[in-house]
Structures are given as C-alpha cells and as structure tokens.
Enzyme design. Structure first.
Site, PDB file in Angstrom:
ATOM      1  N   HIS A  75       0.823  -1.215   0.000  1.00 44.74           N
ATOM      2  CA  HIS A  75       0.000   0.000   0.000  1.00 44.74           C
ATOM      3  C   HIS A  75       0.855   1.262   0.000  1.00 44.74           C
ATOM      4  O   HIS A  75       1.984   1.273   0.479  1.00 44.74           O
ATOM      5  CB  HIS A  75      -1.006   0.002   1.151  1.00 44.74           C
ATOM      6  CG  HIS A  75      -0.410  -0.060   2.532  1.00 44.74           C
ATOM      7  ND1 HIS A  75       0.069   1.051   3.180  1.00 44.74           N
ATOM      8  CD2 HIS A  75      -0.245  -1.092   3.389  1.00 44.74           C
ATOM      9  CE1 HIS A  75       0.499   0.703   4.387  1.00 44.74           C
ATOM     10  NE2 HIS A  75       0.338  -0.597   4.545  1.00 44.74           N
ATOM     11  N   ASP A  77      -0.247   4.327   1.272  1.00 43.56           N
ATOM     12  CA  ASP A  77      -0.522   5.268   2.361  1.00 43.56           C
ATOM     13  C   ASP A  77       0.281   4.916   3.615  1.00 43.56           C
ATOM     14  O   ASP A  77       0.720   3.780   3.808  1.00 43.56           O
ATOM     15  CB  ASP A  77      -2.026   5.314   2.690  1.00 43.56           C
ATOM     16  CG  ASP A  77      -2.632   3.954   3.003  1.00 43.56           C
ATOM     17  OD1 ASP A  77      -2.239   2.969   2.355  1.00 43.56           O
ATOM     18  OD2 ASP A  77      -3.481   3.868   3.910  1.00 43.56           O
ATOM     19  N   ASP A 106       6.230   0.389   7.589  1.00 41.59           N
ATOM     20  CA  ASP A 106       4.862   0.090   7.120  1.00 41.59           C
ATOM     21  C   ASP A 106       4.414   1.107   6.089  1.00 41.59           C
ATOM     22  O   ASP A 106       3.921   2.151   6.427  1.00 41.59           O
ATOM     23  CB  ASP A 106       3.925   0.074   8.333  1.00 41.59           C
ATOM     24  CG  ASP A 106       2.518  -0.333   7.971  1.00 41.59           C
ATOM     25  OD1 ASP A 106       2.306  -0.820   6.847  1.00 41.59           O
ATOM     26  OD2 ASP A 106       1.625  -0.150   8.798  1.00 41.59           O
ATOM     27  N   GLU A 140      -5.121   1.653   2.618  1.00 41.34           N
ATOM     28  CA  GLU A 140      -5.055   0.391   3.368  1.00 41.34           C
ATOM     29  C   GLU A 140      -5.273   0.632   4.849  1.00 41.34           C
ATOM     30  O   GLU A 140      -5.951  -0.130   5.530  1.00 41.34           O
ATOM     31  CB  GLU A 140      -3.698  -0.295   3.142  1.00 41.34           C
ATOM     32  CG  GLU A 140      -3.644  -1.743   3.635  1.00 41.34           C
ATOM     33  CD  GLU A 140      -3.463  -1.900   5.138  1.00 41.34           C
ATOM     34  OE1 GLU A 140      -3.946  -2.906   5.692  1.00 41.34           O
ATOM     35  OE2 GLU A 140      -2.877  -1.022   5.782  1.00 41.34           O
ATOM     36  N   GLU A 141      -4.685   1.712   5.354  1.00 38.91           N
ATOM     37  CA  GLU A 141      -4.712   1.955   6.798  1.00 38.91           C
ATOM     38  C   GLU A 141      -6.099   2.320   7.327  1.00 38.91           C
ATOM     39  O   GLU A 141      -6.314   2.357   8.521  1.00 38.91           O
ATOM     40  CB  GLU A 141      -3.705   3.069   7.168  1.00 38.91           C
ATOM     41  CG  GLU A 141      -2.252   2.744   6.834  1.00 38.91           C
ATOM     42  CD  GLU A 141      -1.640   1.670   7.739  1.00 38.91           C
ATOM     43  OE1 GLU A 141      -2.347   1.141   8.619  1.00 38.91           O
ATOM     44  OE2 GLU A 141      -0.454   1.364   7.545  1.00 38.91           O
ATOM     45  N   GLU A 166       3.395  -6.601   3.722  1.00 37.42           N
ATOM     46  CA  GLU A 166       3.266  -5.898   5.010  1.00 37.42           C
ATOM     47  C   GLU A 166       4.391  -6.354   5.944  1.00 37.42           C
ATOM     48  O   GLU A 166       4.935  -7.451   5.802  1.00 37.42           O
ATOM     49  CB  GLU A 166       1.907  -6.223   5.651  1.00 37.42           C
ATOM     50  CG  GLU A 166       0.715  -5.597   4.944  1.00 37.42           C
ATOM     51  CD  GLU A 166       0.424  -4.164   5.368  1.00 37.42           C
ATOM     52  OE1 GLU A 166       1.254  -3.557   6.082  1.00 37.42           O
ATOM     53  OE2 GLU A 166      -0.630  -3.652   4.958  1.00 37.42           O
ATOM     54  N   HIS A 357       3.935   2.375  12.774  1.00 40.08           N
ATOM     55  CA  HIS A 357       2.952   3.341  13.305  1.00 40.08           C
ATOM     56  C   HIS A 357       3.488   4.174  14.476  1.00 40.08           C
ATOM     57  O   HIS A 357       2.789   5.047  14.967  1.00 40.08           O
ATOM     58  CB  HIS A 357       1.629   2.669  13.725  1.00 40.08           C
ATOM     59  CG  HIS A 357       0.864   2.065  12.584  1.00 40.08           C
ATOM     60  ND1 HIS A 357      -0.485   1.825  12.621  1.00 40.08           N
ATOM     61  CD2 HIS A 357       1.256   1.651  11.360  1.00 40.08           C
ATOM     62  CE1 HIS A 357      -0.895   1.292  11.485  1.00 40.08           C
ATOM     63  NE2 HIS A 357       0.159   1.169  10.701  1.00 40.08           N
TER      64      HIS A 357
HETATM   65 ZN   LIG Z   1       0.630  -1.608   6.377  1.00 38.12          ZN
END
Ligand SMILES: [Zn+2]
Length: 386
Positions: A75, A77, A106, A140-141, A166, A357
């Site tokens: 992804h 984002d 991520d 995705e998030e 991922e 994150h």
């Molecule tokens: Zn991710």
C-alpha cells in the site's frame, strides 16, 4: 540503466528515501503512484493508474505474460507522523544500520523492495514463468479501499497467488482476523424529564438493545488455533445533552475482531435479530444500523507451497529459520481474497519490525536489501507454488 542487472545499494536506498519523502498520509497517494510510474517507465515497465478519488490512485504493473499470475501487493498510504521523532519523519535518515522515517517499516520498504525486484528481473531480461503483477493500493490503513476497488474492477480475477509485503520481518503470516465496525443509532423524542411521557428516551431504548446484544455476544466463546480469540467491544457511546431532558438521540459504535469460527455475518446476525425483536415489540424502538467497515477474516494454510517456498527462500537469503504465524490485524488480503477459495495460496511476508505506526519508525538496511533478494527469488521460482 539499460543492460544493467542490479542497482547498487545507494540507488536502492534512494528509492525508499524518495517514497518516504512523499507525504501519503491517507491521501495524496497519487504522488506515490506517479513516482513509481516514472521509475518503472525508465525500465520499460508500463503501469496503469486506477483513480480512487482526486489525488488518490492505485497502481498496477506487470512483467511477463500469461499464466500463472503471481500477484505482489503493498500500500501507498502511511499513518500520520504524530509523536516525537528524533529525525524528520519524511527525510529518510540512516543511523547504525537502520533507516528512519514514516513508512520505512509500514510499508514503503516492502513496496520499494517489490518494485526493485521487478526492475532487476526486467533489466536482466530474465525469462519469467507467466506474469508477475504488482497491485499497489490506496487507503489500506483506513479500510482497504484500494484493494476493494481493484478487486471489484477485476484485477484479482486471473490471480493464482497473492504475496502481501506488510511488515512481518523474517516471519510469514498465513492467516489473519477480520474486523467489523458498526454504528447503531436510536431515535427518540426530546421532552422535559418531569413529563417523560411526552418524549421517547433514546438512551434507554439503546440500552435495552445493547443489553440484548451483550447477553448474546458474551456467550460467544470461540477461538481459532492460528489467529486466536473472537473479540468484541463497544467502543463509542453517545446520547443526550442535558441531565434533565429526555434524550432524543443516542448512538453506539462497536468493533469485532472476527475469526472463521465466528465471522462478520454471525456478529451482524446477532445485532439485526436484536433490533428486529425490539422494533416488533414496541413502536418506541427505532434503530438505524450502519456498517462502517466490514473486513472478513482471512483463512490460510501454513503448509501450502507458497508459504513453504517463502520459508525456504527466506532461509537461503537470511540464514535464519522463517517461522509462520496467524495475525491479529487485518490487511488488504481481506478484500483481495473475497470470492477466492480458502485454499488460494496467500502469504504476508515483508520487511518490518514492531516500530510500525510509532515515532522513530525504522527498517534495518540489511533487512530491506534482503527482501529485494527474497522477492526476486520468489518471482523467479513461482513454478514451485503458482
Ligand atoms: Zn501496512
């Protein structure tokens, strides 16, 4: 760069740095897609952008032709930078063998590794078994929007295998939980609390409903050997605005983490049955049900050929045993695998660690470079699993 078979280390890190510099915080993903289009274009790999919304686009690219179709996905984002960083989160910074930046883990490193693997195979003119297809997604998030769109538009129809990059690190995830977000609103009528018969208490009506739902859901005691327990939580509750007024509205939000043994449909059935029961019992009950997010659990098989190939190749590249695990989170696989058989070969295997994150998110330089090799070998050895 025509005719060259491999990029050097600095070129590979530069690509990750360029991606991290694009602030694709759940918007603006089109800039990532544009960057990748230019990069792949330099190596004669055509791309297709699939617009999701203004400034938001998924990217599709392929090398090779025909069957089997081996899909790699990541992804575009990232989550908000937030927090206290020791470095600029959008300026990839290398320190002690680690590359720091938002999305370094991520999952811009996973995306970059897939892209570079593809470019190197193309530049080396390596014969490919069938097609290697990249699906790079938006959103995705926040609910797997891009994966849902690409699946609805048929981009997964001819897929034989799915690898999601991922951040698992040197471990392979072969199954994961689903997630269901639901909002329920109760409609009542405001009145002064001294004459409640003139009103209809939305908070009380909602409580009656929640009691019914809670009594049923608390009895659900199921667990999946790979991905763990079914989980259910009421997470947001709102209603009324004054202590001496009968409230006219109330609402609740809830989240369920689902497993095959008790899935999203099973949870919704309990909620809908409770609503119907009360609405039939008395006209004072008026509820509105909104499904905010509906991602089914993904069942997989840790013994399938894809996972076994991932373990074998991972060990060749890293000299480490690659264990398998079931994930408690959700990924784009929840949307990509809608309509596929449970036996469909799928795994999540990508560069990463537990810093995703958080502030000071990083990827080990070595792991990032290793995954380029792992993806290249997977792409080249797909006759073993596709
Ligand atoms: Zn991710």
């Amino acid at each position: 760069m025509k005719g060259r078979t491999a990029m050097n280390k600095q070129e590979k890190i530069k690509i990750l740095a360029d991606l991290v510099a694009i602030r694709s915080v759940n918007n603006n993903e089109e800039a990532v897609a544009q960057y990748l289009t230019t990069l792949l274009g330099k190596h004669s790999i055509e791309t297709e952008l699939v617009q999701y919304a203004p400034h938001r686009a998924n990217l599709v690219a392929e090398i090779g032709t025909g069957k089997p179709v081996t899909v790699f996905s990541g992804h575009e984002d990232v989550v908000d930078a937030g927090g206290d960083w020791d470095t600029d989160p959008f300026d990839l910074t290398e320190q002690d063998g680690k590359l720091y930046g938002r999305g370094a883990c991520d999952m811009k490193s996973g995306v970059a590794a897939m892209i570079i693997a593809m470019i190197e195979l193309k530049e080396a003119a390596t014969p490919i078994n069938g097609t290697i297809k990249l699906l790079i997604t938006v959103g995705e998030e926040v609910g797997e929007y891009g994966a849902e769109q690409l699946t609805q538009q048929g981009f997964m129809e001819n897929a034989d295998v799915l690898v999601i990059g991922e951040p698992t690190g040197y471990r392979i995830c072969y199954a994961h939980k689903g997630s269901l977000d639901v909002q329920i609103k109760a409609k009542g009528k405001i009145a002064h609390s001294s004459i409640p018969t003139l009103g209809n208490n939305a908070v009380q009506n909602l409580l009656d409903l929640l009691t019914l739902i809670n009594n049923k859901i608390q009895k659900v005691d199921v667990s999946d050997p790979a991905i763990g327990d079914f989980l259910f939580n009421f997470t947001v509750i709102k209603g009324g605005n004054q202590v001496n007024s009968i409230p006219g509205t109330a609402s609740v939000e809830l989240n369920a983490r689902t497993i095959d043994e008790f899935n999203n449909t099973d949870v919704l059935k309990i909620i809908k049955t409770a609503i119907e029961k009360l609405e039939q019992q008395d006209s004072k009950y008026q509820f509105e049900l909104n499904i905010l997010m509906d991602l089914p659990p993904v069942d997989g098989d840790k013994k399938n050929k894809l996972v076994q190939s991932g373990q074998k190749i991972g060990k060749q590249v890293t000299n480490q045993v690659i264990p398998t695990f079931g994930g408690t989170y959700t990924t784009d696989a929840a949307k990509f695998l809608v309509g596929k058989q449970p036996t469909f070969p799928f795994m999540i295997f990508g560069p990463g660690n537990s810093s995703l994150h958080s502030s000071n998110e990083y990827i080990s330089t070595k792991m990032y470079l290793n995954f380029i090799e792992i993806y290249k070998k997977l792409m080249l050895n797909n006759q073993n699993f596709a």
